[in-house]
Design an enzyme around this catalytic site. Sequence first.
Site, short mmCIF file in Angstrom:
data_model
loop_
_atom_site.label_atom_id
_atom_site.label_comp_id
_atom_site.label_asym_id
_atom_site.label_seq_id
_atom_site.Cartn_x
_atom_site.Cartn_y
_atom_site.Cartn_z
N SER A 11 0.84 -1.04 0.15
CA SER A 11 -0.09 0.02 0.04
C SER A 11 0.68 1.09 -0.08
O SER A 11 0.37 2.35 -0.30
CB SER A 11 -0.86 -0.08 1.34
OG SER A 11 -0.35 0.04 2.37
N ARG A 12 2.24 1.11 0.53
CA ARG A 12 3.07 2.27 0.68
C ARG A 12 4.21 2.10 -0.13
O ARG A 12 4.57 0.83 -0.24
CB ARG A 12 2.94 2.69 1.98
CG ARG A 12 1.61 3.16 2.67
CD ARG A 12 1.78 3.71 3.84
NE ARG A 12 2.66 2.64 4.82
CZ ARG A 12 3.38 3.16 5.92
NH1 ARG A 12 3.61 4.42 6.39
NH2 ARG A 12 4.09 1.98 6.63
N VAL A 61 1.93 -10.57 7.60
CA VAL A 61 2.71 -11.89 7.06
C VAL A 61 3.31 -12.47 8.13
O VAL A 61 3.60 -13.76 7.91
CB VAL A 61 3.70 -11.13 6.35
CG1 VAL A 61 3.45 -10.42 5.01
CG2 VAL A 61 4.72 -10.20 7.00
N SER A 139 18.01 -5.95 1.52
CA SER A 139 18.58 -4.33 1.79
C SER A 139 20.25 -4.45 1.64
O SER A 139 20.78 -5.50 1.95
CB SER A 139 18.16 -3.90 2.91
OG SER A 139 18.96 -2.78 3.61
N TYR A 152 17.83 -5.60 12.21
CA TYR A 152 17.32 -5.51 10.65
C TYR A 152 18.14 -6.01 9.58
O TYR A 152 17.92 -6.73 8.69
CB TYR A 152 17.20 -3.70 10.60
CG TYR A 152 16.55 -3.61 9.26
CD1 TYR A 152 15.34 -3.86 8.62
CD2 TYR A 152 17.70 -3.06 8.20
CE1 TYR A 152 14.96 -3.37 7.54
CE2 TYR A 152 17.24 -2.93 6.79
CZ TYR A 152 15.96 -2.81 6.37
OH TYR A 152 15.40 -2.84 5.35
N LYS A 156 17.82 -9.17 7.12
CA LYS A 156 17.90 -9.03 5.66
C LYS A 156 18.90 -9.94 5.20
O LYS A 156 19.01 -10.40 3.87
CB LYS A 156 18.11 -7.44 5.28
CG LYS A 156 16.87 -6.45 5.61
CD LYS A 156 15.66 -7.01 4.65
CE LYS A 156 14.68 -6.18 4.74
NZ LYS A 156 13.40 -6.59 3.88
N ILE A 185 16.44 4.36 0.00
CA ILE A 185 15.09 4.88 -0.99
C ILE A 185 14.33 5.99 -0.08
O ILE A 185 14.11 5.45 1.16
CB ILE A 185 14.39 3.44 -1.27
CG1 ILE A 185 15.43 2.47 -1.67
CG2 ILE A 185 13.43 3.89 -1.91
CD1 ILE A 185 16.13 2.70 -2.99
#
Length: 244
Positions: A11-12, A61, A139, A152, A156, A185
């Site tokens: 959605s984003r 998820v 990433s 994080y 990844k 990003i």
Amino acid sequence: MKKAAFITGGSRGIGRAIAVRLAAEGYAVGIDYLHSQEQAEALVKELRLQGADALAVQGDVADREAITAAIHLVEASLGPIEALVNNAGIAAQSQFQDISDAFWHRIFAVNVDGAFHTIQAVLPHMIQVKSGSIINISSIWGQRGASCEAAYSATKAAVIGLTRSLAMELAPSGIRVNCIAPGVIFTDMVKVLGDETLAMLAEQTPMGRLGTPEDIAKLAAFLAGESASFVTGQVITADGGFIV
């Protein structure tokens, strides 16, 4: 019938851009969201006005039953999933000694278990027809690590390992598995870093700018399509040269 794609976290940000791009490429798109119902439904409306088939579904998820049910809803409406994009993810900066058990388990549940759940949900059909494309979003921090982002980065890196191993396992079935490792990003996830930090990151990027969600969407569309029919097991970095 159009080929169907399923994008988690669609959605984003990067997920939204991928949904828009795949719809433009002729895919029917299933857009998974967790909290951003308004944005997801607005995106579906936008895509339908452009002539695309699209459906928004809610599903965490990290919850196997919830995301499997969401995928089944999309398949019932749009057809079997032929392109899966595992984009949903969470991140937070913290010194390692301050990471709680709850956050450690939650970030792995979303970023790693989420891909595990969705891939297992779509595989039976892909194996049956001996075709399909799975695209995992990792990433650059999964490639080189980042200070104060150990959790994080670990998730990844796990996504990269999953991609490479699964690509070897599924290649005989005609299913391709690839990974995109975005750099910095310009999305809501990085805007929280503040203008000063973002300017510094752009300066550190050899191409002199931050990436856009559309930069990643173009690459995802390539990997999903026939132009990448002989590409599997790859981790493609899209970072403007940041970690060269």
